[in-house]
Design an enzyme around this catalytic site. Structure first.
Site, PDB file in Angstrom:
ATOM      1  N   CYS A 171       0.839  -1.180   0.163  1.00 36.65           N
ATOM      2  CA  CYS A 171      -0.004  -0.159  -0.021  1.00 36.65           C
ATOM      3  C   CYS A 171       0.800   1.239   0.183  1.00 36.65           C
ATOM      4  O   CYS A 171       0.569   2.105  -0.654  1.00 36.65           O
ATOM      5  CB  CYS A 171      -0.730  -0.036   1.186  1.00 36.65           C
ATOM      6  N   SER A 172       1.904   1.275   0.801  1.00 37.91           N
ATOM      7  CA  SER A 172       2.725   2.383   0.975  1.00 37.91           C
ATOM      8  C   SER A 172       3.296   2.561  -0.492  1.00 37.91           C
ATOM      9  O   SER A 172       3.681   3.750  -0.973  1.00 37.91           O
ATOM     10  CB  SER A 172       3.875   2.040   1.945  1.00 37.91           C
TER      11      SER A 172
END
Length: 164
Positions: free
Chosen positions: A59-60
């Site tokens: 996600c990052s």
């Protein structure tokens, strides 16, 4: 919709809308803690990256990647939606130096449940990428089946280029 996380089967609460369909209305929270609706956000072509948890590696990575590309598309609004709180999102943005892409919190799960992306087993929304017109019509979508996979950056960015 059937998805996986580390190859373990999961399901979302529904079936996401297809390309050319109209994305369902939703409400999320912005960085100020204000509720904003889809009609507030869809003022022009809108890119929405949905990530399950901003504090996880994939996600990052994907949020930082899309953040790098935002400036090339002044005619498109860019958002990332996650089920993290606005405080968690603000802390992540500060730690990662993300300033261009706006993060929106779906902590109440309104976005995910209305869009058929909510995963009850872990209280997240399924990873996906959406491009909507100002009427909410789905112009592009990518539903990432294995949640630990990154989205297809090249395809969505080529699609955005075709809109310019």
């Amino acid at each position: 919709m059937k998805i996986t996380r580390h190859d373990e089967p999961l399901s979302t609460n529904g079936t996401p809308v297809d390309v050319n369909g109209v994305f369902p209305e939703f409400t999320v929270q912005n960085a100020k803690g204000e509720n904003v609706s889809s009609s507030d956000l869809l003022k022009k072509v809108t890119f929405i990256s949905v990530v399950p948890d901003i504090n996880t590696r994939v996600c990052s990575i994907s949020t930082k990647k899309f953040n790098q590309d935002v400036d090339k598309y002044s005619n498109i609004a860019f958002y990332t939606v996650s089920t993290n709180t606005i405080e968690e999102q603000a802390n992540w943005c500060a730690a990662e130096g993300v300033k261009n892409m706006q993060l929106l919190s779906d902590k109440a799960f309104d976005f995910g449940k209305n869009a058929g992306l909510y995963v009850a087993d872990n209280d997240t929304d399924a990873r996906s990428v959406w491009v909507l017109d100002n009427d909410g019509k789905v112009l592009y979508r990518e539903l990432v089946i294995e949640q630990t996979d990154e989205p297809d950056y090249e395809s969505v960015l080529q699609f955005l280029d075709s809109l310019a």
